[in-house]
Design a protein around this motif. Sequence first.
Motif, PDB file in Angstrom:
ATOM      1  N   TYR A   3       3.455  33.661  47.686  1.00 12.25           N
ATOM      2  CA  TYR A   3       3.876  33.025  46.435  1.00 12.25           C
ATOM      3  C   TYR A   3       2.877  33.362  45.322  1.00 12.25           C
ATOM      4  O   TYR A   3       1.671  33.200  45.489  1.00 12.25           O
ATOM      5  CB  TYR A   3       3.935  31.501  46.601  1.00 12.25           C
ATOM      6  CG  TYR A   3       4.982  31.029  47.577  1.00 12.25           C
ATOM      7  CD1 TYR A   3       6.291  30.801  47.155  1.00 12.25           C
ATOM      8  CD2 TYR A   3       4.663  30.801  48.911  1.00 12.25           C
ATOM      9  CE1 TYR A   3       7.260  30.347  48.047  1.00 12.25           C
ATOM     10  CE2 TYR A   3       5.619  30.355  49.815  1.00 12.25           C
ATOM     11  CZ  TYR A   3       6.923  30.130  49.380  1.00 12.25           C
ATOM     12  OH  TYR A   3       7.875  29.696  50.261  1.00 12.25           O
ATOM     13  N   LEU A  11      -0.340  31.855  43.866  1.00 14.30           N
ATOM     14  CA  LEU A  11      -0.038  30.516  43.388  1.00 14.30           C
ATOM     15  C   LEU A  11      -1.022  29.494  43.947  1.00 14.30           C
ATOM     16  O   LEU A  11      -1.497  28.610  43.214  1.00 14.30           O
ATOM     17  CB  LEU A  11       1.403  30.139  43.771  1.00 14.30           C
ATOM     18  CG  LEU A  11       1.884  28.750  43.372  1.00 14.30           C
ATOM     19  CD1 LEU A  11       1.712  28.499  41.890  1.00 14.30           C
ATOM     20  CD2 LEU A  11       3.354  28.568  43.774  1.00 14.30           C
ATOM     21  N   LYS A  46       6.762  25.789  41.924  1.00  8.94           N
ATOM     22  CA  LYS A  46       6.815  27.255  41.959  1.00  8.94           C
ATOM     23  C   LYS A  46       6.904  27.787  43.388  1.00  8.94           C
ATOM     24  O   LYS A  46       7.064  29.002  43.589  1.00  8.94           O
ATOM     25  CB  LYS A  46       5.591  27.836  41.240  1.00  8.94           C
ATOM     26  CG  LYS A  46       5.597  27.591  39.733  1.00  8.94           C
ATOM     27  CD  LYS A  46       4.412  28.242  39.026  1.00  8.94           C
ATOM     28  CE  LYS A  46       4.468  28.014  37.516  1.00  8.94           C
ATOM     29  NZ  LYS A  46       3.316  28.623  36.805  1.00  8.94           N
ATOM     30  N   PHE A  47       6.807  26.884  44.365  1.00 11.30           N
ATOM     31  CA  PHE A  47       6.953  27.288  45.771  1.00 11.30           C
ATOM     32  C   PHE A  47       8.429  27.319  46.149  1.00 11.30           C
ATOM     33  O   PHE A  47       8.872  26.659  47.101  1.00 11.30           O
ATOM     34  CB  PHE A  47       6.182  26.338  46.689  1.00 11.30           C
ATOM     35  CG  PHE A  47       4.693  26.541  46.684  1.00 11.30           C
ATOM     36  CD1 PHE A  47       4.098  27.512  47.480  1.00 11.30           C
ATOM     37  CD2 PHE A  47       3.870  25.776  45.866  1.00 11.30           C
ATOM     38  CE1 PHE A  47       2.724  27.704  47.477  1.00 11.30           C
ATOM     39  CE2 PHE A  47       2.503  25.950  45.858  1.00 11.30           C
ATOM     40  CZ  PHE A  47       1.919  26.929  46.656  1.00 11.30           C
ATOM     41  N   THR A  48       9.229  28.072  45.396  1.00 11.18           N
ATOM     42  CA  THR A  48      10.650  28.242  45.719  1.00 11.18           C
ATOM     43  C   THR A  48      11.016  29.713  45.556  1.00 11.18           C
ATOM     44  O   THR A  48      10.406  30.441  44.768  1.00 11.18           O
ATOM     45  CB  THR A  48      11.562  27.418  44.784  1.00 11.18           C
ATOM     46  OG1 THR A  48      11.405  27.879  43.436  1.00 11.18           O
ATOM     47  CG2 THR A  48      11.257  25.937  44.870  1.00 11.18           C
ATOM     48  N   GLN A  52      10.165  32.404  42.342  1.00  8.62           N
ATOM     49  CA  GLN A  52       9.533  33.700  42.611  1.00  8.62           C
ATOM     50  C   GLN A  52      10.423  34.853  42.154  1.00  8.62           C
ATOM     51  O   GLN A  52       9.932  35.851  41.633  1.00  8.62           O
ATOM     52  CB  GLN A  52       9.199  33.820  44.098  1.00  8.62           C
ATOM     53  CG  GLN A  52       8.134  32.833  44.571  1.00  8.62           C
ATOM     54  CD  GLN A  52       6.801  32.974  43.839  1.00  8.62           C
ATOM     55  OE1 GLN A  52       6.277  34.077  43.722  1.00  8.62           O
ATOM     56  NE2 GLN A  52       6.271  31.866  43.333  1.00  8.62           N
ATOM     57  N   HIS A  71      10.166  23.827  37.474  1.00  9.69           N
ATOM     58  CA  HIS A  71       9.038  23.891  38.406  1.00  9.69           C
ATOM     59  C   HIS A  71       8.034  22.739  38.230  1.00  9.69           C
ATOM     60  O   HIS A  71       7.074  22.646  38.987  1.00  9.69           O
ATOM     61  CB  HIS A  71       8.296  25.231  38.271  1.00  9.69           C
ATOM     62  CG  HIS A  71       7.417  25.325  37.066  1.00  9.69           C
ATOM     63  ND1 HIS A  71       7.859  25.775  35.846  1.00  9.69           N
ATOM     64  CD2 HIS A  71       6.109  25.014  36.885  1.00  9.69           C
ATOM     65  CE1 HIS A  71       6.871  25.753  34.978  1.00  9.69           C
ATOM     66  NE2 HIS A  71       5.789  25.290  35.580  1.00  9.69           N
ATOM     67  N   ALA A 133       6.822  24.313  51.948  1.00 10.54           N
ATOM     68  CA  ALA A 133       5.885  25.403  51.640  1.00 10.54           C
ATOM     69  C   ALA A 133       4.516  24.878  51.234  1.00 10.54           C
ATOM     70  O   ALA A 133       3.486  25.478  51.558  1.00 10.54           O
ATOM     71  CB  ALA A 133       6.465  26.277  50.525  1.00 10.54           C
TER      72      ALA A 133
END
Length: 767
Positions: A3, A11, A46-48, A52, A71, A133
């Motif tokens: 990520y 990230l 942003k962990f999707t 990304q 996000h 995540a």
Amino acid sequence: MEYLARENQLLIAHIENTAKIAKEFADVFGIGNTAYFTGLLHDQGKFTIDFQHYLSRSLRGENARRGEVIHALQGAKSALDAITDPVVSDIMGAVIATHHNELYDIIAEGERTLTKKLHINEKNLHYEEVISAFHPEIKEETITAEIYNACKISCSKNLDPFFMLHLMTKVLYSCLVDADRCDAAGLLVDKKESDWSHLIQQLEAYLDGFTKTTDLDLIRNKISMQCKESGSRPKGIYTLSVPTGGGKTLSSLRFALEHAKTHGLKRIIYVIPYLSILDQTADTIRDIIGNEYDQYVLEHHSDIDPVESDEEDEHRKLLTSRWDSRIILTTMVQFLETIYSNKASKLRKFHNMSEAVLIFDEIQALPVKCVRLFNNAVNFLHVFGNSTAVLCTATQPHLNKVKRPIILSDNHPLVTLTRSDQKVFERVRLEDRSQSPMSYVQIAELAKAQLDAGKSTLIILNTKGDARGVYKACKSLDIGVEQAFLTTDMCPAHRIRVLDKLKESLKSQKPTLCVATQLIEAGVNISFGCVIRAKAGLDSIIQAAGRCNRNNEWPEEPQAVLIIDVEDEKLSRLPEIYEGKMQTSRVFREKNNVDKWDAEAIESALKLFNDYYFFARENEMDYVVEKSKDGIVVSTIFDLLGSNRAATCAFQQHTGMQFRGLPAAFKTGSDAFSVIEGGQTGIIVPYDKAMEYVGEFATTFNPLKKAKILKSLQKYTVNVYSSKLSGLLRDGAVKIIDNVFYLLSNNWYDPEKLGLLPEPRLEFLYK
């Protein structure tokens, strides 16, 4: 999968860096752990896969619309899930959810705003994917203990806990936003302790160059020495009450440097009401520290924040000052509109007001409507931000004696003067000539009579229009002396040049005339043989008198300060000046023989004026937003940002439950707040080297170089009201440069005399 936060940065690295930096910023306020966990959650969304993919498209230059992938709400939801206390969850949730734009009202239309946002966007959050995540452990007990401790401290100091929590939320927001932007831009945060010893040596050497022969010199030196000795006092909130011409600027700097060194403070912030004083103070500091000026000092007097743009560009946002310089000079407008904004671009610098010496120069100019907002902001920065504040003026407005007072330290005066000391400052006499209003021509003729008698004369008017009218009338009389014009329609570089010429002319004892607005009446180190002042508040008149016989150039007798009334004066948009004028007239009637007033009589008259003008307006000091038809206050900004009674009642009516969270209306309060009615924006004007800097800005792509150019452009700005800006845009008089600032056309600025013109320049009128 791997990520990314952005190109070439993982990230997880960005999140951990942001959390650590935010904690470092927030530790001084006692909420370091809260900031750390807020940082861990801020970019959780942003962990999707969706985000990304959005980032990949953006990096490839493909169509990627800002905000198309949510996000920030995911981290806010994690905060709500982890924190059971409603006040604490409201604070963290609001900060995380809005860290890219602006804080919202916690309650809107009877509902919790965040709850509503989460419900509306539930399907787009992909929350299960996010927490699978990245799902850090949030220590609720640690966070809650910090927030509850802030409440206990507030109550122990008799500070409104809800209002203090609203400010603490903004500090948390400031720490997160700045940490996020700094890491995103690869900006290393300066952790070095400030070394004040060198600057102290520079100042002491500068002061040694002053003569100490006259009685006035000796009293100024006494004031300065007392300020130096006071530097070792504990951190607190102090007053520096010195008659006009007593050398407050250098004395307050002497205190600030000694105090900052004693307590290891990070910066000194001068907060100044008038741009003319800021210009002069900056010049003085420049003289003291010489070539190191750019390294140590930041002037932030105009609001050159980037023009609103849809582009997501951390480098562009970096152009907004962080206020991390050692010495900062700013305006009261910038100071208050930073704290009472809800926008990330402004609040970003709030946390850097901590561990500072805050010098509030000419504090009597604080608008009455802002009194309690100012008091609570300064109390907060002292109690929670570990800062010291000094209120400087010749005419203290006694902010400690109102409801919700500023909390002055024990033995708060930095300087004590005897009656004998004060006698030295009796250099003028007031003459009330306001019985019959005077036309522009009559005012010009009055000035001519003074000039003919060998007295250089300063005319101070209440409005720019009157100043232009009187200046034109003086020109038509062909007085035949050096003439100058000064208003805020001139950029700082222009004003400085005019003031330098004035000082040179006065020093050579040439008969000199200056027509100006009130920007010259306080703090400007200049001296005339006569001052003509349009009637205003008595405090303003006393300040204006400080420009007359300032250095006792005429020791044989006090010189005249002539108080006049201007025919057809239009003060409908200047209610504070109008009210001050009315109450001054009342004081003049009750305490007659104005021309016989000595220091004691003036002090007595000022006390009466404050009773009539200042303390009589207690009901305005919370910043009134709305009144009923019969004049009863319905809504104030202090209430909106504190207990917010209307919103909590609406919540109870809507849900049937009592509201137990943080009720602050961040957006509504910000939208209603403005130090100057109508709001102002800085525009670049085509004066001197301004166009060279504009050309450099448009052709460079280095963000740090752009930031440096913006700093240089500060001295070529003029602030205009939103209505004026709209008119200039409509007329094609301004254009937007590089999506960052406004630039004024050449034919709208007179670089020789008037500055910003009310209409386009016609060459034949200015020959």
